[in-house]
Design a protein around this motif. Structure first.
Motif, mmCIF file in Angstrom:
data_model
loop_
_atom_site.group_PDB
_atom_site.id
_atom_site.type_symbol
_atom_site.label_atom_id
_atom_site.label_comp_id
_atom_site.label_asym_id
_atom_site.label_seq_id
_atom_site.Cartn_x
_atom_site.Cartn_y
_atom_site.Cartn_z
ATOM 1 N N ARG A 1 52.415 6.483 37.554
ATOM 2 C CA ARG A 1 53.285 6.941 36.470
ATOM 3 C C ARG A 1 52.453 7.159 35.206
ATOM 4 O O ARG A 1 52.616 8.153 34.502
ATOM 5 C CB ARG A 1 54.384 5.918 36.209
ATOM 6 C CG ARG A 1 55.160 6.305 34.990
ATOM 7 C CD ARG A 1 56.465 5.616 34.814
ATOM 8 N NE ARG A 1 57.027 6.079 33.543
ATOM 9 C CZ ARG A 1 57.848 5.358 32.804
ATOM 10 N NH1 ARG A 1 58.232 4.168 33.212
ATOM 11 N NH2 ARG A 1 58.302 5.840 31.673
ATOM 12 N N ALA A 2 51.540 6.215 34.926
ATOM 13 C CA ALA A 2 50.736 6.304 33.708
ATOM 14 C C ALA A 2 49.905 7.579 33.685
ATOM 15 O O ALA A 2 49.757 8.210 32.641
ATOM 16 C CB ALA A 2 49.835 5.080 33.592
ATOM 17 N N VAL A 3 49.380 7.981 34.838
ATOM 18 C CA VAL A 3 48.475 9.128 34.859
ATOM 19 C C VAL A 3 49.226 10.421 34.530
ATOM 20 O O VAL A 3 48.636 11.400 34.079
ATOM 21 C CB VAL A 3 47.741 9.238 36.222
ATOM 22 C CG1 VAL A 3 48.615 9.823 37.291
ATOM 23 C CG2 VAL A 3 46.464 10.027 36.077
ATOM 24 N N GLY A 4 50.554 10.427 34.700
ATOM 25 C CA GLY A 4 51.323 11.629 34.394
ATOM 26 C C GLY A 4 51.944 11.630 33.013
ATOM 27 O O GLY A 4 52.568 12.596 32.613
ATOM 28 N N GLU A 5 51.796 10.512 32.282
ATOM 29 C CA GLU A 5 52.440 10.421 30.973
ATOM 30 C C GLU A 5 51.783 11.361 29.953
ATOM 31 O O GLU A 5 50.557 11.463 29.879
ATOM 32 C CB GLU A 5 52.361 8.984 30.439
ATOM 33 C CG GLU A 5 53.471 8.088 30.964
ATOM 34 C CD GLU A 5 54.857 8.553 30.533
ATOM 35 O OE1 GLU A 5 54.966 9.289 29.539
ATOM 36 O OE2 GLU A 5 55.829 8.176 31.222
ATOM 37 N N THR A 6 52.602 12.045 29.177
ATOM 38 C CA THR A 6 52.100 12.970 28.170
ATOM 39 C C THR A 6 52.535 12.570 26.775
ATOM 40 O O THR A 6 51.721 12.405 25.865
ATOM 41 C CB THR A 6 52.633 14.398 28.441
ATOM 42 O OG1 THR A 6 52.696 14.598 29.836
ATOM 43 C CG2 THR A 6 51.740 15.425 27.806
ATOM 44 N N ALA A 7 53.837 12.376 26.621
ATOM 45 C CA ALA A 7 54.419 12.203 25.287
ATOM 46 C C ALA A 7 53.744 11.097 24.470
ATOM 47 O O ALA A 7 53.327 11.352 23.331
ATOM 48 C CB ALA A 7 55.913 11.944 25.413
ATOM 49 N N SER B 1 41.214 13.801 25.935
ATOM 50 C CA SER B 1 42.407 14.500 26.367
ATOM 51 C C SER B 1 42.698 14.013 27.784
ATOM 52 O O SER B 1 41.856 13.349 28.383
ATOM 53 C CB SER B 1 42.186 16.008 26.359
ATOM 54 O OG SER B 1 43.389 16.662 26.709
ATOM 55 N N VAL B 2 43.890 14.307 28.275
ATOM 56 C CA VAL B 2 44.194 13.961 29.660
ATOM 57 C C VAL B 2 44.785 15.180 30.357
ATOM 58 O O VAL B 2 45.193 16.135 29.700
ATOM 59 C CB VAL B 2 45.176 12.767 29.767
ATOM 60 C CG1 VAL B 2 44.508 11.472 29.342
ATOM 61 C CG2 VAL B 2 46.423 13.036 28.951
ATOM 62 N N LEU B 3 44.835 15.136 31.670
ATOM 63 C CA LEU B 3 45.297 16.298 32.438
ATOM 64 C C LEU B 3 46.662 16.827 31.996
ATOM 65 O O LEU B 3 46.790 18.037 31.764
ATOM 66 C CB LEU B 3 45.334 15.953 33.930
ATOM 67 C CG LEU B 3 44.006 16.116 34.674
ATOM 68 C CD1 LEU B 3 44.141 15.625 36.101
ATOM 69 C CD2 LEU B 3 43.581 17.577 34.659
ATOM 70 N N PRO B 4 47.688 15.970 31.849
ATOM 71 C CA PRO B 4 48.995 16.536 31.488
ATOM 72 C C PRO B 4 48.957 17.273 30.150
ATOM 73 O O PRO B 4 49.627 18.298 29.979
ATOM 74 C CB PRO B 4 49.910 15.306 31.398
ATOM 75 C CG PRO B 4 49.219 14.237 32.117
ATOM 76 C CD PRO B 4 47.759 14.524 32.071
ATOM 77 N N ILE B 5 48.165 16.765 29.209
ATOM 78 C CA ILE B 5 48.086 17.430 27.898
ATOM 79 C C ILE B 5 47.379 18.776 28.049
ATOM 80 O O ILE B 5 47.784 19.788 27.471
ATOM 81 C CB ILE B 5 47.363 16.532 26.877
ATOM 82 C CG1 ILE B 5 48.205 15.276 26.621
ATOM 83 C CG2 ILE B 5 47.133 17.288 25.576
ATOM 84 C CD1 ILE B 5 47.609 14.337 25.604
ATOM 85 N N GLN B 6 46.325 18.781 28.855
ATOM 86 C CA GLN B 6 45.614 20.034 29.121
ATOM 87 C C GLN B 6 46.563 21.068 29.736
ATOM 88 O O GLN B 6 46.575 22.241 29.339
ATOM 89 C CB GLN B 6 44.451 19.753 30.080
ATOM 90 C CG GLN B 6 43.605 20.964 30.407
ATOM 91 C CD GLN B 6 42.770 21.406 29.225
ATOM 92 O OE1 GLN B 6 41.795 20.752 28.855
ATOM 93 N NE2 GLN B 6 43.153 22.512 28.611
#
Lengths: 284, 266
Positions: free
Chosen positions: A204-210, A233-238
C-alpha cells in the motif's frame, strides 16, 4: 409447488446477480490493465528503467522515481517494522484487558481509516518543519511509516492471536517468562502471518501519492537519492506528472510506469500469499 | 524469640511431611466462586487423583500449584498453597523457578511446532543452558524415561507435530522431565488418546512416582483406581472426600462420592 418454483427462481436470480457483482471489479481491472498494456508495454525496455527524467518523452525514464520508491520502501520498513511489531506484542500479550486497552485498540483501528492526505499534513508539520528534515526521503518514510503502522499492528495482532493458546500454556508451564515465550514460540509461529501483513502494508505504501505530494516530494528530480536526507520522487508521483503533460509520448511513458508499479505490487502481494499459505500448513 | 524459632521449626517439619499443602483455598473468577475453601495435604512420591464432574473445580485447583491461573482474567485467590513448606504465592517467589519445580502435562498434547530435540531441550535452553553434550544427554535420558527414545532416536530433528497423539503426549511428559521437577501436574493427560496410548501413559505414571510427586486430574474412574494411591473427590468447588484410593472406590464415607463413582450422576 408454485412456491417451490418461485424460490428456486429467486435462488437462480441471486446466483447470477452474485456472479455479476463478483466479476464486476475483476473485469473492470482486466479492461484497465489491458488498456495500459496496449499503451505502454512497447515502451518498456532497459533504457526506460535506467534513464533519468527528460523533457523529451522518448528519452525520459523512471530511474530516479524508481530509486526514490525503493529508498522510501526500505526506510519505511525499517521504521514501521520494529515499532509496529513491538506495539502489537504489547497489546496482545502484555496489556491487561481493561477500559484503557479497549480505547487504545479502537483508536488504532480508527487510525487505519484516516485519509492518507491527513498523514501528509501531519508529516509536513512534524517531520518536514518541526524536526527540520525538509522534503527528504527520511521525512517521506516517516510519514508513510505512520500511515501503515495501524495496518502492521492490526495484522501482527491477528497473527499472534492465531497461535494456539496451548503453545503459550506449554511454554509458561515450562518456566518461560513472557518475553521468552514471545521470542522462542510466538514470533516464530506467527512469522508467516506477520510477514504477510507487513508486505501488504508496504504494497500500500509504495502506491501512496497524496501524503508525499503534501510533504513536498518533487515531480522532477534530476538525480536518484543517495542519502536519507536527499530530495526524492516516487513512481506514483512520476506517473501523475507524466499524465498531466500534453504530449502523447508522456502518456505512453505513464502507461509504462504504471505497468512497472503494478508489477511491483503484484509481486509483493504474491510473496505475501505464498508466506500465508506456507504458514497455514504449519498448524493444520 | 527462641521460642518462636522453635515453634516455627516444628511447624515446618510438619509441613515437610507433605509435598503439597492447601490451606482454606478460595478462588473466584470475577463474581463466580470456583473453589469454596479447600484444605488438603498431598504426600510425596505418591500419585494423587482428582476426580469429579465437569466444572467441579478440580482443574482450577490443580493449576493453583504451578500458578497457571495467574494469567486468567478475573482470577482472584485467597488462602495458602505450600510446596515443601513454603508459600508459593509469596511476593519473593519467582514464578518461573516455581514452574521448573512443578511441571505440567495438559489435556491435549501440545508439543511446540519445533523439532523433537528442541521440544525436550526447551526448558533447559530457556534456563540459559547451552552446553551441547549436556543437552543431548538430558534429551536422551528424558526420552528414555518415557520410553520414546527407541521410537524417535533417529528422527530427533523431525517436527514433533509429525508424531502420533500418544507419542506427542509422551514427548510432552519428557519435556517436563527434562528440567527435573519434583512435582508433575497432569490435567486429564489421556483424555485425547486411544486405549493403547493411554495404557502406555498409565504405565509411565506408575513408574514415575518413584522419583516424582504426581497429581492427576481424570474423568476416567478406572484410571483413577488403577494408578493412584490417593483420590480426592470434588463437587461444585468443594472437596467432598479425600482418602486412600482403595477406600474411596470400595467403601466411601459420603453418599455423594458413592453416587459419583458408581455412575449414578456426573
Amino acid at each position: 409447488m408454485n412456491n417451490i418454483r418461485k424460490n428456486r427462481l429467486k435462488d437462480q436470480a441471486f446466483k447470477i446477480w452474485g456472479i455479476f457483482c463478483t466479476l464486476l471489479g475483476l473485469v473492470l481491472l482486466a479492461v484497465f490493465i489491458g488498456n495500459i498494456l496496449v499503451d505502454g508495454i512497447m515502451r518498456i525496455d532497459w533504457e526506460f528503467v535506467m534513464n533519468l527524467p527528460s523533457r523529451k518523452p522518448e528519452k525520459a525514464g523512471i530511474y530516479t522515481a524508481l530509486m526514490g520508491s525503493i529508498w522510501v520502501l526500505l526506510l519505511t520498513t525499517l521504521i514501521a517494522l520494529p515499532v509496529g511489531i513491538a506495539a502489537a506484542i504489547y497489546l496482545e500479550e502484555y496489556s491487561k484487558k481493561n477500559r484503557l486497552s479497549t480505547i487504545l485498540e479502537v483508536n488504532i483501528s480508527n487510525l487505519a481509516g484516516v485519509p492518507s492526505i491527513i498523514y501528509g499534513l501531519l508529516g509536513l508539520e512534524v517531520f518536514v518543519r518541526i524536526l527540520e528534515m525538509g522534503a527528504s526521503v527520511l521525512a517521506g518514510s516517516f510519514t508513510l511509516a505512520l500511515l501503515i503502522l495501524p495496518i502492521v499492528i492490526v495484522s501482527t495482532r491477528e497473527a499472534l492471536k492465531a497461535v494456539p493458546k496451548s503453545i503459550r500454556d506449554a511454554s509458561f508451564a515450562m518456566g518461560a517468562s513472557k518475553w521468552q515465550t514471545v521470542y522462542h514460540q510466538l514470533l516464530p509461529a506467527s512469522f508467516g502471518g506477520i510477514l504477510t501483513g507487513i508486505i501488504l502494508a508496504l504494497s500500500r505504501a509504495v502506491g501512496e501519492t497524496a501524503p508525499l505530494i503534501v510533504i513536498g516530494a518533487l515531480a522532477y528530480v534530476p538525480f536518484a537519492p543517495s542519502s536519507p536526507m536527499d530530495e526524492f520522487s516516487v513512481l506514483p508521483i512520476q506517473i501523475f506528472n507524466w499524465i498531466t503533460r500534453p504530449q502523447h509520448g508522456f502518456v505512453e511513458n505513464a502507461a509504462a510506469a504504471i505497468i512497472i508499479l503494478l508489477l511491483i505490487t503484484f509481486v509483493m502481494n504474491g510473496i505475501a500469499v505464498y508466506f500465508r499459505n506456507k504458514w497455514q500448513k504449519k498448524f493444520k | 524469640m527462641s521460642k518462636d524459632k522453635k515453634e516455627s521449626v516444628i511447624e515446618s517439619s510438619i509441613k515437610r511431611k507433605y509435598k503439597l499443602q492447601a490451606n482454606d483455598v478460595k478462588v473466584w473468577y470475577d463474581d463466580f466462586m470456583a473453589i469454596k475453601g479447600i484444605s488438603m495435604d498431598i504426600k510425596p512420591n505418591k500419585v494423587t487423583a482428582f476426580i469429579g464432574p465437569s466444572g467441579c473445580g478440580k482443574s482450577t485447583f490443580l493449576r493453583l500449584f504451578n500458578r497457571m491461573n495467574d494469567y486468567v482474567d478475573g482470577f482472584k485467590m485467597e488462602g495458602e498453597i505450600n510446596i515443601d513448606g513454603s508459600n508459593i504465592n509469596d511476593k519473593d517467589i519467582n514464578v518461573e523457578l516455581l514452574r521448573k519445580q512443578v511441571g505440567m502435562v495438559f489435556q491435549k498434547p501440545n508439543p511446540f511446532p519445533k523439532s523433537i530435540f528442541e521440544n525436550v531441550a526447551y526448558g533447559l535452553k530457556i534456563q540459559g543452558l547451552k552446553d551441547k553434550a549436556f543437552l543431548e544427554e538430558r534429551v536422551e535420558s528424558s526420552l528414555k524415561q518415557v520410553a520414546l527414545w527407541d521410537e524417535v532416536k533417529d528422527d530427533l530433528n523431525k517436527s514433533a507435530l509429525a508424531l502420533s497423539g500418544g507419542q506427542q503426549q509422551r514427548l510432552c511428559i519428557a519435556r517436563t522431565l527434562a528440567v527435573e521437577p519434583s512435582i508433575i501436574l497432569m490435567d486429564e493427560p489421556t483424555s485425547a488418546l486411544d486405549p493403547i496410548s493411554t495404557a502406555k501413559i498409565e504405565e509411565l505414571i506408575y513408574k514415575l512416582k518413584d522419583k516424582y510427586t504426581i497429581v492427576i486430574v481424570t474423568h476416567n474412574m478406572q484410571q483413577a483406581s488403577r494408578i493412584s494411591d490417593n483420590t480426592a473427590f470434588f463437587y461444585l468447588g468443594e472437596l467432598i472426600e479425600y482418602d486412600k484410593t482403595n477406600k474411596i472406590f470400595t467403601n466411601p464415607e459420603k453418599e455423594q462420592t458413592e453416587n459419583y463413582i458408581t455412575g449414578r450422576f456426573g
